[in-house]
Design a protein around this motif. Structure first.
Motif, PDB file in Angstrom:
ATOM      1  N   GLY A 168       0.814  -1.217   0.000  1.00  0.00           N
ATOM      2  CA  GLY A 168       0.000   0.000   0.000  1.00  0.00           C
ATOM      3  C   GLY A 168       0.849   1.270   0.000  1.00  0.00           C
ATOM      4  O   GLY A 168       1.946   1.282   0.564  1.00  0.00           O
ATOM      5  N   ARG A 211       1.385  -5.789  -4.994  1.00  0.00           N
ATOM      6  CA  ARG A 211       1.400  -6.687  -3.826  1.00  0.00           C
ATOM      7  C   ARG A 211       1.904  -8.096  -4.141  1.00  0.00           C
ATOM      8  O   ARG A 211       1.699  -9.017  -3.351  1.00  0.00           O
ATOM      9  CB  ARG A 211      -0.005  -6.763  -3.225  1.00  0.00           C
ATOM     10  CG  ARG A 211      -0.459  -5.485  -2.532  1.00  0.00           C
ATOM     11  CD  ARG A 211      -1.644  -5.743  -1.627  1.00  0.00           C
ATOM     12  NE  ARG A 211      -2.151  -4.526  -1.015  1.00  0.00           N
ATOM     13  CZ  ARG A 211      -1.659  -3.997   0.101  1.00  0.00           C
ATOM     14  NH1 ARG A 211      -0.658  -4.558   0.715  1.00  0.00           N
ATOM     15  NH2 ARG A 211      -2.197  -2.884   0.590  1.00  0.00           N
ATOM     16  N   ILE A 230       1.498   2.902   6.378  1.00  0.00           N
ATOM     17  CA  ILE A 230       0.749   3.900   7.156  1.00  0.00           C
ATOM     18  C   ILE A 230       0.200   3.251   8.427  1.00  0.00           C
ATOM     19  O   ILE A 230      -0.090   3.941   9.398  1.00  0.00           O
ATOM     20  CB  ILE A 230      -0.429   4.531   6.368  1.00  0.00           C
ATOM     21  CG1 ILE A 230      -1.458   3.480   5.952  1.00  0.00           C
ATOM     22  CG2 ILE A 230       0.070   5.331   5.184  1.00  0.00           C
ATOM     23  CD1 ILE A 230      -2.821   4.058   5.606  1.00  0.00           C
ATOM     24  N   ASP A 231       0.055   1.916   8.414  1.00  0.00           N
ATOM     25  CA  ASP A 231      -0.601   1.231   9.532  1.00  0.00           C
ATOM     26  C   ASP A 231       0.179   1.345  10.848  1.00  0.00           C
ATOM     27  O   ASP A 231      -0.383   1.110  11.912  1.00  0.00           O
ATOM     28  CB  ASP A 231      -0.798  -0.263   9.210  1.00  0.00           C
ATOM     29  CG  ASP A 231      -1.798  -0.473   8.081  1.00  0.00           C
ATOM     30  OD1 ASP A 231      -2.353   0.517   7.589  1.00  0.00           O
ATOM     31  OD2 ASP A 231      -2.013  -1.635   7.700  1.00  0.00           O
ATOM     32  N   GLU A 264     -10.392   0.033  11.248  1.00  0.00           N
ATOM     33  CA  GLU A 264     -10.789  -0.822  10.122  1.00  0.00           C
ATOM     34  C   GLU A 264     -10.801  -2.315  10.470  1.00  0.00           C
ATOM     35  O   GLU A 264     -11.666  -3.068  10.041  1.00  0.00           O
ATOM     36  CB  GLU A 264      -9.793  -0.581   8.979  1.00  0.00           C
ATOM     37  CG  GLU A 264     -10.013  -1.379   7.742  1.00  0.00           C
ATOM     38  CD  GLU A 264      -8.958  -1.051   6.682  1.00  0.00           C
ATOM     39  OE1 GLU A 264      -9.283  -0.259   5.788  1.00  0.00           O
ATOM     40  OE2 GLU A 264      -7.824  -1.559   6.741  1.00  0.00           O
ATOM     41  N   SER A 290     -11.303  -3.938   4.564  1.00  0.00           N
ATOM     42  CA  SER A 290     -11.555  -2.536   4.186  1.00  0.00           C
ATOM     43  C   SER A 290     -12.859  -2.404   3.392  1.00  0.00           C
ATOM     44  O   SER A 290     -13.380  -1.313   3.231  1.00  0.00           O
ATOM     45  CB  SER A 290     -10.363  -1.936   3.437  1.00  0.00           C
ATOM     46  OG  SER A 290     -10.115  -2.661   2.273  1.00  0.00           O
ATOM     47  N   TYR A 343      -7.887   5.884   1.884  1.00  0.00           N
ATOM     48  CA  TYR A 343      -7.101   6.256   0.701  1.00  0.00           C
ATOM     49  C   TYR A 343      -6.788   7.757   0.691  1.00  0.00           C
ATOM     50  O   TYR A 343      -5.810   8.179   0.091  1.00  0.00           O
ATOM     51  CB  TYR A 343      -7.843   5.813  -0.571  1.00  0.00           C
ATOM     52  CG  TYR A 343      -8.062   4.306  -0.565  1.00  0.00           C
ATOM     53  CD1 TYR A 343      -7.031   3.442  -0.890  1.00  0.00           C
ATOM     54  CD2 TYR A 343      -9.274   3.759  -0.152  1.00  0.00           C
ATOM     55  CE1 TYR A 343      -7.195   2.060  -0.827  1.00  0.00           C
ATOM     56  CE2 TYR A 343      -9.453   2.382  -0.088  1.00  0.00           C
ATOM     57  CZ  TYR A 343      -8.411   1.536  -0.423  1.00  0.00           C
ATOM     58  OH  TYR A 343      -8.566   0.178  -0.343  1.00  0.00           O
ATOM     59  N   ARG A 354      -3.191   8.154   2.204  1.00  0.00           N
ATOM     60  CA  ARG A 354      -2.018   7.342   1.844  1.00  0.00           C
ATOM     61  C   ARG A 354      -1.064   8.026   0.863  1.00  0.00           C
ATOM     62  O   ARG A 354       0.074   7.614   0.722  1.00  0.00           O
ATOM     63  CB  ARG A 354      -2.470   6.005   1.241  1.00  0.00           C
ATOM     64  CG  ARG A 354      -3.209   5.135   2.212  1.00  0.00           C
ATOM     65  CD  ARG A 354      -3.158   3.683   1.828  1.00  0.00           C
ATOM     66  NE  ARG A 354      -3.476   3.436   0.433  1.00  0.00           N
ATOM     67  CZ  ARG A 354      -3.612   2.230  -0.083  1.00  0.00           C
ATOM     68  NH1 ARG A 354      -3.474   1.166   0.691  1.00  0.00           N
ATOM     69  NH2 ARG A 354      -3.885   2.056  -1.355  1.00  0.00           N
TER      70      ARG A 354
HETATM   71  P1  FBP Z   1       0.527  -2.012   3.598  1.00  0.00           P
HETATM   72  O1  FBP Z   1       0.443  -2.946   4.756  1.00  0.00           O
HETATM   73  O2  FBP Z   1       0.953  -2.679   2.346  1.00  0.00           O
HETATM   74  O3  FBP Z   1       1.351  -0.805   3.905  1.00  0.00           O
HETATM   75  O4  FBP Z   1      -0.938  -1.454   3.274  1.00  0.00           O
HETATM   76  C1  FBP Z   1      -1.735  -0.954   4.273  1.00  0.00           C
HETATM   77  C2  FBP Z   1      -3.145  -0.628   3.812  1.00  0.00           C
HETATM   78  O5  FBP Z   1      -3.261   0.742   3.495  1.00  0.00           O
HETATM   79  C3  FBP Z   1      -4.134  -1.005   4.913  1.00  0.00           C
HETATM   80  O6  FBP Z   1      -4.278   0.040   5.843  1.00  0.00           O
HETATM   81  C4  FBP Z   1      -5.378  -1.327   4.143  1.00  0.00           C
HETATM   82  O7  FBP Z   1      -6.202  -2.236   4.815  1.00  0.00           O
HETATM   83  C5  FBP Z   1      -4.837  -1.938   2.876  1.00  0.00           C
HETATM   84  O8  FBP Z   1      -3.548  -1.377   2.691  1.00  0.00           O
HETATM   85  C6  FBP Z   1      -5.707  -1.669   1.688  1.00  0.00           C
HETATM   86  O9  FBP Z   1      -5.214  -2.397   0.617  1.00  0.00           O
HETATM   87  P2  FBP Z   1      -5.444  -1.997  -0.905  1.00  0.00           P
HETATM   88  O10 FBP Z   1      -4.567  -0.826  -1.192  1.00  0.00           O
HETATM   89  O11 FBP Z   1      -5.002  -3.200  -1.644  1.00  0.00           O
HETATM   90  O12 FBP Z   1      -6.880  -1.642  -1.055  1.00  0.00           O
END
Ligand code: FBP
Length: 548
Positions: A80, A144, A203-204, A310, A383, A421, A424
């Protein structure tokens, strides 16, 4: 490309570097390390990268370390988006060029698959200058794809050889950095001479431990959400007629919700880790929220703000159990053979006596979401679940019952939001701009010293940037064995909110007051210029965790 006034002015910002990375750079090695758990197993799995020392770049008046300045580097953005990723790449670029202007930086496109499928771009000074201090991962895109198969490592090696790349930097979260370590071990074991360096992103905020003070992007994302929450709090306090239910991103841990609560002082903030610890049911959570709403209504305050992490749903023990059975049933032969027109009705008939009442208590829309399409690993896509609406609906019903029983005399109208989003790809705060640039610079210096299987780190981050301490941590040091998809695997330990930790305790000490009264704080938008206490401040979480 058209640019906003802020983009133009921000492009000129020169990120601050720690002293140890400024002039003559020397590396100081500490003692040998060991993994945080399961030492024997991790050592066996990583015989070449296990036990390496922690290293730190120290300011020096003397001679520069004897380094190999000739190096082409490849970089990958994984997972992400997180604000600051572009500055990591700018930091790597500037430092590899300082070491030798002929060095080249290649960006693999759309995440790890770019390495495997040989999709890349050379990052030139013109491209880099377009992205300095900007948010997003659009310079090369992200993805990913998991790097875990030998065939992927070998395919990557072909393009690495072709481009004469000395090292690959993988910018990612806990899983991507675990994979970076597996790749480093493989390339070392096979004497390829290719180095791999990781970089802590998400960001988590759940990639942190004794060595990593914070993952990059957490600061900017939380500040962006907190600005929006503050605006909503002010709206709530002006109109005095809505309860705002706000879901906040963060796949699993509740760090984002907790940080935003510390920043904005809402009336309610749920913390998944606490709910799990107290073994609370969905009904318990709803009853608690309804009680807070009723108590405020008693004072004539029919409004408020509630923050919802979330990942909540998977931390409610009864729902977690239900999800496990739903996963089994939905992939069962019987379900496939029946191919029911109404899956909810079918599931209601087939669920065990334990889980059936939990499932049937859920509103229909939510039951649909919980039984919707799984991700490639068979997991619920949290999410996509509208927990904020579920809770608002259940709370409304509970308040109706309470009204009938004479326990609630107020009004309840809810608004829902999901902030994820939106944060991010925000333009990185000064903290993230500086932190990421230092991480990138550190990664380049680690490569120049032949290091592999390390993650670039920067510590002492609550001090002014000049006093930060840059260096590297062996990735194996942060690993232990965990069960993943039915198998024991070496992984970097994920950091959940610690209920004994200072940030949670600070929140817990204040939340009753925030429930009863209106104590909102309004952080406002991220400031890039102005007094340092406004522009360079870190998160409350980091400040509390690092406080003595
Ligand atoms: P990362 O663990 O890859 O940093 O991503 C975190 C995140 O933003 C989560 O907070 C969220 O649940 C997920 O990615 C959303 O995934 P996607 O971008 O595939 O919708």
């Amino acid at each position: 490309m058209n640019k906003s006034a802020l983009q133009l002015a921000r492009a000129a910002y020169q990120p601050k570097l720690p002293k140890g990375l400024q002039g003559v750079v020397n590396l100081k090695a500490g003692k040998a390390t060991q993994s945080v758990g399961d030492q024997e197993e991790i050592k066996k799995l990583f015989p070449n990268t296990y036990g390496l020392p922690l290293v730190e770049f120290v300011p020096s008046e003397g001679e520069q370390d004897d380094v190999n300045p000739k190096m082409n580097v490849g970089v990958i953005l994984s997972g992400g988006q997180a604000p600051g990723g572009h500055n990591v790449i700018c930091g790597i670029f500037d430092r590899v060029k300082r070491l030798n202007p002929d060095n080249k930086l290649y960006g693999f496109l759309l995440g790890p698959s770019g390495l495997v499928d040989h999709k890349y771009v050379e990052l030139t000074a013109d491209i880099i200058d377009e992205y300095r201090n900007t948010g997003g991962f659009d310079i090369i895109g992200s993805g990913r794809t998991k790097l875990e198969e030998t065939s992927q490592f070998e395919s990557g090696l072909e393009i690495i050889r072709q481009l004469d790349i000395k090292a690959v930097v993988i910018i990612g979260g806990d899983d991507s950095n675990t994979n970076a370590c597996v790749l480093a071990e493989y390339y070392l074991a096979n004497k390829t001479g290719v180095q791999v360096i990781g970089c802590p992103k998400t960001i988590d905020g759940d990639l942190k431990n004794d060595q990593i003070e914070t993952s990059f992007g957490f600061d900017t994302a939380c500040k962006t959400y907190s600005e929006l929450i503050g605006n909503i709090e002010r709206d709530a306090n002006s109109a005095k007629k809505y309860w705002h239910f706000i879901k906040l991103m963060g796949r699993s841990a509740s760090h984002i919700a907790l940080e935003c609560a510390l920043e904005t002082q809402p009336n309610i903030c749920l913390i998944s880790e606490e709910i799990q610890e107290k073994n609370m049911t969905l009904d318990d959570i709803v009853a608690d929220m309804a009680a807070t709403i009723a108590a405020r209504a008693e004072k004539g305050d029919n409004y408020g703000v509630a923050l919802i992490p979330e990942g909540l749903i998977e931390f409610i023990p009864a729902v977690k159990k239900l999800i496990a059975e739903l996963n089994d049933l939905l992939s069962s032969e019987e379900y496939m053979a029946d191919a029911p027109a109404d899956r909810i009705e079918w599931l209601n008939k087939h669920l065990s006596a334990d889980n059936a009442p939990v499932f049937s208590s859920l509103p229909r829309v939510f039951a649909e979401q919980l039984t919707g399409e799984r991700d490639p690993h068979g997991n619920v896509q949290v999410s996509l679940i509208e927990t904020e609406k579920l809770l608002a609906e259940m709370v409304a019903k509970k308040l109706d019952d309470m009204k009938a029983a004479g326990q609630f005399k107020g009004k309840f109208a809810a608004q829902h939001h999901f902030f994820g989003y939106e944060g991010r790809c925000a333009a990185p705060s000064n903290f993230d701009a500086d932190y990421c640039y230092a991480l990138g610079t550190s990664a380049a210096e680690l490569i120049a010293r032949g290091k592999t299987g390390y993650m670039a780190i920067v510590k002492n981050t609550t001090a002014p940037a000049e006093e930060w301490k840059a260096g590297g941590v062996p990735i194996t040091m942060m690993m232990n064995m965990e069960r993943r998809n039915g198998k024991m695997k070496p992984v970097i330990r994920k950091a959940l909110v610690e209920l004994e930790g200072k940030p949670f305790k600070a929140f817990a000490a204040k939340r009753d007051e925030w429930k009863k009264n209106t104590c909102y704080t309004y952080p406002g938008p991220i400031q890039y210029w102005g007094p340092t206490e406004v522009c360079d401040r870190t998160t409350e979480t980091l400040a509390l965790e690092q406080s003595k």
